[in-house]
Design a protein around this motif. Structure first.
Motif, short mmCIF file in Angstrom:
data_model
loop_
_atom_site.label_atom_id
_atom_site.label_comp_id
_atom_site.label_asym_id
_atom_site.label_seq_id
_atom_site.Cartn_x
_atom_site.Cartn_y
_atom_site.Cartn_z
N LYS A 45 0.65 -1.06 0.00
CA LYS A 45 -0.08 -0.36 -0.01
C LYS A 45 0.81 1.27 0.04
CE LYS A 45 -3.85 -2.30 2.41
NZ LYS A 45 -4.50 -2.50 3.85
N ILE A 46 2.03 1.21 0.92
CA ILE A 46 2.86 2.35 0.81
C ILE A 46 3.53 2.42 -0.54
CG2 ILE A 46 5.13 3.30 1.75
CD1 ILE A 46 4.42 1.66 4.26
N VAL A 98 0.86 4.12 -2.82
CA VAL A 98 0.47 5.60 -2.86
C VAL A 98 1.97 6.59 -3.06
CG1 VAL A 98 0.15 7.19 -0.75
CG2 VAL A 98 -1.09 5.27 -0.71
N ILE A 124 2.24 6.57 -7.02
CA ILE A 124 0.74 7.42 -7.69
C ILE A 124 1.28 8.81 -7.28
CG2 ILE A 124 -1.47 8.09 -7.41
CD1 ILE A 124 -2.34 5.04 -6.81
N GLY A 125 1.72 9.19 -6.31
CA GLY A 125 2.17 10.59 -6.05
C GLY A 125 3.12 11.09 -6.76
N GLY A 165 8.34 3.98 -5.92
CA GLY A 165 7.54 3.68 -5.04
C GLY A 165 7.96 2.39 -4.19
#
Length: 293
Positions: A115-116, A119, A122-123, A196
């Motif tokens: 999940k990290i 995120v 995507i960021g 990521g």
């Protein structure tokens, strides 16, 4: 009759399982890669300006352009799934070992780090999109004044190096548009995914025992910074030049001129982002060995 050792049987089954999983991952990855390369080459050959009377007609070329964009999306999905499958196979193969790969894959046994990674990717992808001009916001330029209908889409069929065409433009507002260039989007996805991945692994190492080293941070930072420039910033500039009269030929010329510099940034960013997890894994292993002793 002496029965087979259940430990050996289980070990043999596990080995066949991870080998089969890894081979499947490589097949899926290379099918996507070859499909992508072939689509780019074929489209580039068909869009080369020619006096040949058998040249592809505009309507056929438009259909082919949409097909290439669809193949690009499907191939990217195939390659990403192939990499994920190979990663899972490596998790099975190296579980419990002392190799660097085992410390890299072991961190993602916890879904939190997936999940990290998502995120962070995507960021960073959004940030990358604006800097590489995939996402274009120009408050000083009015699209409607340039004769562009908002909201609308536009397809640029030719002509540039393989991977740069077809360009698909989505005009969202009078000052904001999305410029989809196949190669640009692929590079953005690769760099963002690697960033990521490094962020998630770094957080795992930090949580383990604040184990970030200067070398690791530098390698990851260099990769992330250079990765911002992997895309083709002039592609959007060429689009606006076309709107004010420079034309498509100018876009192709600009892309060709920047090609060597783009390759340089790829060479600087992607290897750094690939090497960084191994440096982080070394710090994780050293911390783990210290805890055991």
């Amino acid at each position: 009759m002496q029965s087979a050792d259940p430990v050996l049987v289980t070990s043999g089954m596990d080995e066949k399982r991870w080998q089969g999983l890894r081979e499947s991952g490589f097949r899926i990855f290379f099918v996507g890669l070859f499909s992508l390369v072939i689509a780019f080459i074929v489209y580039s050959r068909l869009t080369v300006p020619s006096a040949d009377p058998l040249a592809v007609q505009a309507q056929q070329l438009s259909n082919l352009a949409y097909a290439v964009l669809a193949i690009t999306a499907a191939s990217m999905a195939s390659m990403l799934y192939g990499v994920y499958t190979i990663f899972r196979a490596e998790q099975m193969r190296t579980a419990g070992s002392d190799s660097l790969i085992s410390f890299i894959t072991g961190a993602f046994a916890n879904r939190t780090y997936w999940k990290i990674m998502a995120v962070a990717a995507i960021g960073y992808g959004v940030f990358f999109g604006f800097l590489s001009q995939i996402l274009v916001y120009r408050p000083d330029v009015s699209l409607t004044e340039r004769g562009v209908e908002v909201s609308s889409v536009d397809l640029t069929l030719c002509c540039a190096a393989p991977g740069y065409m077809p360009m698909f433009t989505v005009y969202i507002t009078d000052h904001f548009l999305i410029l989809i260039i196949p190669l640009n989007v692929i590079l953005a996805t690769v760099v963002s995914g690697l960033v990521g991945f490094n962020v998630a692994l770094s957080i795992f190492a930090y949580r383990l025992k604040k184990a970030m080293r200067a070398t690791t941070s530098l390698a990851g930072g260099v990769g992330a910074t250079c990765g911002l420039f992997v895309g083709c910033p002039t592609c959007a500039g060429s689009l606006f030049s076309a709107l004010i009269g420079v034309g498509v030929a100018g876009a192709g010329t600009s892309a060709s001129v920047l090609a060597p510099f783009q390759t340089l940034f790829i060479a600087a960013s992607i290897p750094a982002l690939v090497i960084a997890p191994f440096l982080i894994a070394r710090s994780i292993r050293s911390v783990s060995n210290c805890r055991l002793t």
